[in-house]
Write a protein that holds these residues in place. Sequence first.
Motif, PDB file in Angstrom:
ATOM      1  N   VAL A 160      36.146  41.466  48.392  1.00 52.87           N
ATOM      2  CA  VAL A 160      36.395  40.423  49.402  1.00 52.87           C
ATOM      3  C   VAL A 160      37.110  39.212  48.814  1.00 52.87           C
ATOM      4  O   VAL A 160      37.708  38.422  49.548  1.00 52.87           O
ATOM      5  CB  VAL A 160      35.080  39.981  50.077  1.00 52.87           C
ATOM      6  N   ASP A 161      37.044  39.035  47.490  1.00 50.01           N
ATOM      7  CA  ASP A 161      37.755  37.939  46.834  1.00 50.01           C
ATOM      8  C   ASP A 161      39.169  38.412  46.523  1.00 50.01           C
ATOM      9  O   ASP A 161      39.370  39.213  45.611  1.00 50.01           O
ATOM     10  CB  ASP A 161      37.043  37.527  45.539  1.00 50.01           C
ATOM     11  N   ARG A 162      40.152  37.930  47.266  1.00 57.31           N
ATOM     12  CA  ARG A 162      41.508  38.438  47.134  1.00 57.31           C
ATOM     13  C   ARG A 162      42.316  37.731  46.054  1.00 57.31           C
ATOM     14  O   ARG A 162      43.493  38.028  45.857  1.00 57.31           O
ATOM     15  CB  ARG A 162      42.244  38.343  48.477  1.00 57.31           C
ATOM     16  N   LEU A 163      41.710  36.788  45.324  1.00 52.61           N
ATOM     17  CA  LEU A 163      42.377  36.166  44.194  1.00 52.61           C
ATOM     18  C   LEU A 163      41.982  36.894  42.915  1.00 52.61           C
ATOM     19  O   LEU A 163      40.926  37.517  42.825  1.00 52.61           O
ATOM     20  CB  LEU A 163      41.998  34.689  44.096  1.00 52.61           C
ATOM     21  N   ARG A 164      42.821  36.802  41.906  1.00 52.95           N
ATOM     22  CA  ARG A 164      42.578  37.512  40.648  1.00 52.95           C
ATOM     23  C   ARG A 164      41.323  37.017  39.939  1.00 52.95           C
ATOM     24  O   ARG A 164      40.622  37.787  39.282  1.00 52.95           O
ATOM     25  CB  ARG A 164      43.803  37.357  39.735  1.00 52.95           C
ATOM     26  N   GLY A 165      41.029  35.727  40.062  1.00 55.86           N
ATOM     27  CA  GLY A 165      39.848  35.182  39.399  1.00 55.86           C
ATOM     28  C   GLY A 165      39.939  35.337  37.894  1.00 55.86           C
ATOM     29  O   GLY A 165      40.982  35.073  37.285  1.00 55.86           O
ATOM     30  N   ASN A 166      38.873  35.808  37.272  1.00 55.29           N
ATOM     31  CA  ASN A 166      38.869  35.969  35.821  1.00 55.29           C
ATOM     32  C   ASN A 166      39.448  37.307  35.372  1.00 55.29           C
ATOM     33  O   ASN A 166      39.416  37.631  34.189  1.00 55.29           O
ATOM     34  CB  ASN A 166      37.444  35.794  35.266  1.00 55.29           C
ATOM     35  N   GLY A 167      39.959  38.076  36.306  1.00 56.80           N
ATOM     36  CA  GLY A 167      40.612  39.333  35.957  1.00 56.80           C
ATOM     37  C   GLY A 167      39.691  40.495  35.692  1.00 56.80           C
ATOM     38  O   GLY A 167      40.143  41.587  35.335  1.00 56.80           O
ATOM     39  N   MET A 168      38.403  40.298  35.899  1.00 53.10           N
ATOM     40  CA  MET A 168      37.436  41.355  35.594  1.00 53.10           C
ATOM     41  C   MET A 168      37.275  42.356  36.739  1.00 53.10           C
ATOM     42  O   MET A 168      36.678  43.414  36.556  1.00 53.10           O
ATOM     43  CB  MET A 168      36.070  40.733  35.270  1.00 53.10           C
ATOM     44  N   ASN A 169      37.796  42.008  37.909  1.00 48.87           N
ATOM     45  CA  ASN A 169      37.564  42.865  39.081  1.00 48.87           C
ATOM     46  C   ASN A 169      38.834  43.095  39.891  1.00 48.87           C
ATOM     47  O   ASN A 169      38.826  43.035  41.118  1.00 48.87           O
ATOM     48  CB  ASN A 169      36.477  42.242  39.969  1.00 48.87           C
ATOM     49  N   VAL A 170      39.923  43.402  39.192  1.00 51.75           N
ATOM     50  CA  VAL A 170      41.174  43.662  39.897  1.00 51.75           C
ATOM     51  C   VAL A 170      41.161  45.038  40.565  1.00 51.75           C
ATOM     52  O   VAL A 170      41.961  45.294  41.468  1.00 51.75           O
ATOM     53  CB  VAL A 170      42.385  43.543  38.952  1.00 51.75           C
TER      54      VAL A 170
END
Length: 269
Positions: A160-170
């Motif tokens: 549900v988080d469509r931003l890359r964030g910390n890259g752990m859940n792409v």
Amino acid sequence: MKPITTLLLAASLASTALALSIPGSEHLVPRRPKTNQEPKYFHEPGGDDELGHYDERYFKGVVGYGEHRGNLRNLIRSYLTVFRALGVETWLAHGTLLGWWWNGQIMPWDYDLDTQVTAATLQYLGDHYNRTMHEYRYTDEETGEQRTKVYLLDVNPYHVDRLRGNGMNVIDARWIDTSNGMFIDITGLAEWDPKRHPGLWACKNNHRYKTTALYPMRETEFEGVTATVPYSFDNILIEEYGRKSLVAEKWMSHKWDSNVKEWVKEGDK
């Protein structure tokens, strides 16, 4: 408690797929923590090219070169068959799309596969089919025997988080072979900024596509089953891998044999 049978599918290639829903499976997915530092959801037994292509939960050892392609073939056949039976749109992506372009087959050096869906489809899968097990019956191409494999559809709760964030859940979801941990990476596409850039789609790994490059999708065949590819597949491949990827006949210790239209490992007769 035994799984409840929810769906019976008629598969091509004399195969049958059976979707099994796990009662109470919603409790197997961890609740989303209230933090900006998302913990990694999918785990592999290692981070290198050899160990980074297996799900840690089902890893029993590295699958050798002579066996991995057959396992990947059953992965993609089962995935495409089940998704089509469920009426879920999905299409080939990245190296898997490149393999389709060359000869409709998996590249022999690939150890995982890639597909894409829309973010709306991800939500639907998460709501209705997350953590479901799918039994796939197929004919062994070498022995002619009937065999069965079980695959897990696992949707990352951070999809549900469509931003890359910390890259752990792409990676938004996976289709996992429970016999050895091999998998298909499933990533979702959503409109990146519909107000300022309408019609521009992106995944969390910063791959971007115009609506006109994706749609209308093309129906085709991959590894002997019906598959879907983006409309402008050639431009997508050139943008991701360069024009050379469509013409270079040597790669990863393999040569393209135009007589049989297959990639052959160098040194093999």
